[in-house]
Design an enzyme around this catalytic site. Structure first.
Site, mmCIF file in Angstrom:
data_model
loop_
_atom_site.group_PDB
_atom_site.id
_atom_site.type_symbol
_atom_site.label_atom_id
_atom_site.label_comp_id
_atom_site.label_asym_id
_atom_site.label_seq_id
_atom_site.Cartn_x
_atom_site.Cartn_y
_atom_site.Cartn_z
ATOM 1 N N ILE A 196 0.836 -1.213 0.000
ATOM 2 C CA ILE A 196 0.000 0.000 0.000
ATOM 3 C C ILE A 196 0.869 1.261 0.000
ATOM 4 C CG2 ILE A 196 -0.356 0.277 2.494
ATOM 5 C CD1 ILE A 196 -3.118 0.547 -0.149
ATOM 6 N N TYR A 197 2.089 1.176 0.516
ATOM 7 C CA TYR A 197 2.991 2.342 0.438
ATOM 8 C C TYR A 197 3.248 2.688 -1.028
ATOM 9 C CZ TYR A 197 7.408 4.963 0.512
ATOM 10 O OH TYR A 197 8.393 5.894 0.300
ATOM 11 N N SER A 198 3.661 1.684 -1.808
ATOM 12 C CA SER A 198 3.944 1.924 -3.227
ATOM 13 C C SER A 198 2.688 2.389 -3.950
ATOM 14 C CB SER A 198 4.441 0.641 -3.894
ATOM 15 O OG SER A 198 5.390 0.004 -3.099
ATOM 16 N N SER A 200 0.145 3.960 -2.693
ATOM 17 C CA SER A 200 -0.210 5.338 -2.320
ATOM 18 C C SER A 200 0.705 6.337 -3.022
ATOM 19 C CB SER A 200 -0.150 5.528 -0.794
ATOM 20 O OG SER A 200 1.173 5.485 -0.314
#
Ligand SMILES: NC(=O)c1ccc[n+]([C@@H]2O[C@H](COP(=O)([O-])OP(=O)(O)OC[C@H]3O[C@@H](n4cnc5c(N)ncnc54)[C@H](O)[C@@H]3O)[C@@H](O)[C@H]2O)c1
Length: 378
Positions: A196-198, A200
């Site tokens: 989810i970091y990538s 986002s």
């Protein structure tokens, strides 16, 4: 307060609610506190807003810009994701510099962004504030929506009302996701985020492109490749390895060490950002075949990496050499959501700025370990 998240709330609702929340003593007004008034330096040139100024990269960038004589407003909400004493210490150094104004504020609250833009009236905005970290994203995915997507959206909306000459936004090499085409080039598709970091960060790149297209706000997004160096992030491997090696504790080495990273020394990152600030994207003005300049917007994506991937075990060896101690290695399987290799193509960075990162990993690691020992008296 920072993770109210704004869901279903408009800007006014959010501000009204934030006013009802008990605030720590350091806040002067809801979600927004002045540290000190601006004292212009003798060589002041530009008003620059740096978000994430108590963070690793934001701190280094703000310090560099201040030393060049710029006026810098730094915003940070001091997210307690890692040791807050480190953030406080970084900001204290900035506050000691003439020309710095610090705001402790959450960018996920849109009023905060509007007020910051109004008061700072920045020509340049460098947006580094974010919830970073691939591993934390497995446990706390919601924070990435608030701090990365919502906060960036608020900034873009604020700049729509009060445009800057150039907005520069941090993204990440992990946006390349599962891509195996090495080295990573900006023009290659990035359509396979693994966490989810990538995801986002990819979302912020896409939102930025849309705003650049619609409202003609020039934007450069940069993808950083594993940044390390003094004042670094305690959640990152280089920091944890150093701390544990010095304490004689075992270190977890994922994928049994079969990993490569394009480790980039923080001074090289800062040099690249500083050189990219005046390189404002203009439609039609490309610098050649490597250019990622959008055909429909003043928007460009630029890799900032060392361009030379290093084996994880060689990186550990560099820490051992600098620390003068051997690591106790705890070999682990691959972490979910992680990638085995990153490698930046820096052709575009060089074409735009004439600069290519070049710090040897042994020199960079030695500088980090020396800083660590002094800061933590280790
Ligand atoms: N360090 C790296 O290796 C690396 C690699 C790729 C991308 N990046 C990106 O570079 C940028 C800077 O990273 P860093 O390593 O300095 O991280 P950092 O965590 O040290 O700094 C980010 C700062 O942003 C602040 N922040 C978070 N959410 C906020 C919000 N809603 N409002 C205001 N402030 C908020 C945090 O308190 C923190 O001080 C981030 O966007 C990160 O995703 C970093």
């Amino acid at each position: 307060m920072q993770f109210l998240g704004n869901y279903g709330l408009n800007c006014n609702d959010f501000f009204r609610i934030s006013q009802q929340i008990a605030l720590p003593p350091w806040t002067g007004s809801p979600g927004f506190a002045h540290y000190r008034a601006i004292t212009p330096g003798p060589h002041a040139r530009m008003q620059i807003l740096v978000t994430g100024s108590a963070g690793f990269i934001g701190f280094h960038l703000a310090r560099r810009l201040l030393r060049e004589g710029h006026l810098v407003t730094g915003i940070d909400s001091f997210v307690p994701y890692y040791d807050l004493r480190l953030k406080e210490a970084r900001h204290a150094l900035l506050e000691a510099e003439p020309g710095f104004r610090g705001l402790r504020a959450d960018l996920a609250a849109c009023k905060v962004v509007d007020r910051a833009l109004e008061e700072a009236a920045p020509e340049i905005v460098v947006h580094l504030a974010a919830q970073a970290g691939v591993r934390y994203a497995l446990e706390h995915p919601e924070t990435y929506i608030a701090s990365n997507i919502q906060a960036t959206f608020n900034l873009l909306e604020g700049l729509r009302r009060r445009p800057a000459r150039h907005l520069l936004i941090a993204s990440t090499s992990s946006a390349f996701g599962a891509s195996e085409a090495m080295p990573f080039r900006e023009r290659d598709a990035a359509a396979t985020p693994l966490n989810i970091y990538s995801a986002s960060k990819l979302a912020t790149e896409h939102m930025a492109h849309a705003y650049a297209h619609l409202w003609k706000q020039p934007i450069t997004a940069f993808r950083f490749f594993t940044v390390y160096g003094p004042w670094g992030r305690p959640d990152m491997a280089f920091f944890k390895f150093t701390a544990k090696i010095l304490r004689g504790e075992p270190i977890d080495i994922y994928n049994h060490g079969r990993m490569e990273r394009d480790f980039t020394y923080v001074d090289d990152i800062i040099e690249a950002i500083a050189r990219l600030i005046p390189v404002v994207p203009e439609p039609g003005r490309t610098v050649g075949a490597s250019d990622s300049l959008s055909p429909v917007a003043p928007y460009r994506l630029v890799n900032i990496g060392n361009g030379r991937p290093v084996q994880l075990l060689d990186f550990v060896a560099a820490i051992e050499a600098a620390a003068g101690k051997k690591a106790i290695r705890n070999m682990m399987p691959m972490q979910p959501g992680d990638v085995t290799r990153t490698w930046a193509d820096t052709t575009l960075l060089q074409a735009l700025t004439g600069f290519a990162p070049s710090t040897d990993v042994r020199d960079g690691v030695a500088a980090f370990v020396a800083w660590y020992r002094e800061f933590y008296r280790a």
